[in-house]
Design an enzyme around this catalytic site. Structure first.
Site, PDB file in Angstrom:
ATOM      1  N   ASN A  10       0.802  -1.236   0.000  1.00  0.00           N
ATOM      2  CA  ASN A  10       0.000   0.000   0.000  1.00  0.00           C
ATOM      3  C   ASN A  10       0.830   1.279   0.000  1.00  0.00           C
ATOM      4  OD1 ASN A  10      -2.612  -1.334   0.045  1.00  0.00           O
ATOM      5  ND2 ASN A  10      -2.057  -1.969   2.117  1.00  0.00           N
ATOM      6  N   ARG A  17      -3.438   7.713  -0.362  1.00  0.00           N
ATOM      7  CA  ARG A  17      -3.815   6.933   0.810  1.00  0.00           C
ATOM      8  C   ARG A  17      -3.753   7.769   2.101  1.00  0.00           C
ATOM      9  NH1 ARG A  17       0.127   2.517   3.637  1.00  0.00           N
ATOM     10  NH2 ARG A  17      -1.445   1.692   5.058  1.00  0.00           N
ATOM     11  N   TYR A  22      -0.360   9.776   6.360  1.00  0.00           N
ATOM     12  CA  TYR A  22       0.886   9.435   5.662  1.00  0.00           C
ATOM     13  C   TYR A  22       1.485  10.584   4.854  1.00  0.00           C
ATOM     14  CZ  TYR A  22      -0.474   4.756   7.064  1.00  0.00           C
ATOM     15  OH  TYR A  22      -0.828   3.663   7.811  1.00  0.00           O
ATOM     16  N   HIS A  79       3.762  -5.861  11.329  1.00  0.00           N
ATOM     17  CA  HIS A  79       3.037  -6.341  12.506  1.00  0.00           C
ATOM     18  C   HIS A  79       2.680  -7.820  12.438  1.00  0.00           C
ATOM     19  CE1 HIS A  79       2.864  -2.017  12.673  1.00  0.00           C
ATOM     20  NE2 HIS A  79       2.023  -1.960  11.654  1.00  0.00           N
ATOM     21  N   ASP A  86      12.746 -13.350   9.315  1.00  0.00           N
ATOM     22  CA  ASP A  86      13.691 -14.455   9.061  1.00  0.00           C
ATOM     23  C   ASP A  86      14.585 -14.168   7.859  1.00  0.00           C
ATOM     24  OD1 ASP A  86      12.836 -15.890  11.241  1.00  0.00           O
ATOM     25  OD2 ASP A  86      11.619 -17.324  10.106  1.00  0.00           O
ATOM     26  N   HIS A  99       9.000   3.977   9.594  1.00  0.00           N
ATOM     27  CA  HIS A  99       7.546   4.155   9.445  1.00  0.00           C
ATOM     28  C   HIS A  99       7.260   5.638   9.303  1.00  0.00           C
ATOM     29  CE1 HIS A  99       6.896   0.002  10.374  1.00  0.00           C
ATOM     30  NE2 HIS A  99       7.752   0.136  11.366  1.00  0.00           N
ATOM     31  N   LEU A 100       6.416   5.973   8.332  1.00  0.00           N
ATOM     32  CA  LEU A 100       6.050   7.376   8.124  1.00  0.00           C
ATOM     33  C   LEU A 100       5.285   7.911   9.329  1.00  0.00           C
ATOM     34  CD1 LEU A 100       4.922   6.709   4.508  1.00  0.00           C
ATOM     35  CD2 LEU A 100       6.666   8.402   5.061  1.00  0.00           C
ATOM     36  N   SER A 101       4.318   7.129   9.791  1.00  0.00           N
ATOM     37  CA  SER A 101       3.488   7.547  10.933  1.00  0.00           C
ATOM     38  C   SER A 101       4.119   7.067  12.237  1.00  0.00           C
ATOM     39  CB  SER A 101       2.082   6.962  10.786  1.00  0.00           C
ATOM     40  OG  SER A 101       2.130   5.546  10.899  1.00  0.00           O
ATOM     41  N   ARG A 106      -0.683   4.850  17.634  1.00  0.00           N
ATOM     42  CA  ARG A 106      -1.885   4.474  16.879  1.00  0.00           C
ATOM     43  C   ARG A 106      -2.533   3.219  17.524  1.00  0.00           C
ATOM     44  NH1 ARG A 106      -0.468   4.348  10.703  1.00  0.00           N
ATOM     45  NH2 ARG A 106      -2.758   4.214  10.590  1.00  0.00           N
ATOM     46  N   ARG A 110      -0.508  -1.975  15.926  1.00  0.00           N
ATOM     47  CA  ARG A 110       0.642  -1.381  15.225  1.00  0.00           C
ATOM     48  C   ARG A 110       1.860  -1.243  16.147  1.00  0.00           C
ATOM     49  NH1 ARG A 110      -1.623   0.272  10.259  1.00  0.00           N
ATOM     50  NH2 ARG A 110      -3.789   0.834  10.548  1.00  0.00           N
TER      51      ARG A 110
HETATM   52  C1  DQA Z   1       3.372   2.226   8.161  1.00  0.00           C
HETATM   53  C2  DQA Z   1       2.569   1.920   9.444  1.00  0.00           C
HETATM   54  C3  DQA Z   1       1.881   0.578   9.329  1.00  0.00           C
HETATM   55  O1  DQA Z   1       1.166   0.286  10.516  1.00  0.00           O
HETATM   56  C4  DQA Z   1       0.906   0.579   8.172  1.00  0.00           C
HETATM   57  O2  DQA Z   1       0.315  -0.693   8.030  1.00  0.00           O
HETATM   58  C5  DQA Z   1       1.515   1.046   6.910  1.00  0.00           C
HETATM   59  C6  DQA Z   1       2.482   2.134   6.926  1.00  0.00           C
HETATM   60  C7  DQA Z   1       3.965   3.648   8.199  1.00  0.00           C
HETATM   61  O3  DQA Z   1       4.823   3.922   7.353  1.00  0.00           O
HETATM   62  O4  DQA Z   1       3.568   4.480   9.010  1.00  0.00           O
HETATM   63  O5  DQA Z   1       1.136   0.600   5.829  1.00  0.00           O
HETATM   64  O6  DQA Z   1       4.428   1.318   8.059  1.00  0.00           O
END
Ligand code: DQA
Length: 140
Positions: A10, A17, A22, A79, A86, A99-101, A106, A110
């Site tokens: 995604n 999105r 994000y 997650h 592995d 991670h962007l967020s 959250r 997560r």
């Molecule tokens: C993410 C955070 C994840 O929980 C989420 O499923 C994503 C993006 C982030 O970049 O903040 O797809 O990895």
């Protein structure tokens, strides 16, 4: 110095999105920023994105004896994926998780990251800047 930048499911939808979470930059925008920073620091970089867990495992395996570092945003697989953890352990290449967020502020699900147990550094909640900080981890 060669880095693999791997983005999970995604993240090809960035810009469209959930921009409130994000940001408005597309993945191409973010990759261009990273590329510029790498060029300035004489780092070779290869970009990958996949929506498929097995593809991400294949990409990590292909880094063996090729990459000096991995920067990975495994997105939702963060997650859930023991397979990605592995693969990282198998190739044993220094890895920074991005991670962007801010995943820790959250939903509870997560807050769990399989990759974090291997990553040398985890950067969360800094948007696209997080990837730049991750590159800087590898700048000697
Ligand atoms: C993410 C955070 C994840 O929980 C989420 O499923 C994503 C993006 C982030 O970049 O903040 O797809 O990895």
């Amino acid at each position: 110095m060669k880095l693999f930048i791997i983005n999970g499911p995604n993240l090809n939808m960035l810009g469209i999105r959930e921009p409130d979470i994000y940001g408005k930059l597309t993945l191409k925008d973010i990759e261009s920023k990273i590329k510029l920073h790498c060029v300035e620091n004489h780092i070779d970089v290869e970009f990958y994105q996949s929506n498929h867990e097995g593809d991400i495992v294949d990409i990590i395996q292909s880094a063996y004896q090729k990459a000096d570092g991995i920067i990975i945003n495994p997105a939702a697989y963060t997650h859930t994926s023991v397979a990605i953890l592995d693969a990282l352990k198998a190739v044993n290449i220094d890895t920074v998780e991005v991670h962007l967020s801010d995943v820790n502020s959250r939903e509870d699900f997560r807050k769990i990251s399989y990759v974090s147990s291997f990553a040398k550094k985890v950067i969360s909640g800094k948007g696209a800047e997080g990837y730049i900080e991750a590159v800087d981890f590898f700048v000697k």
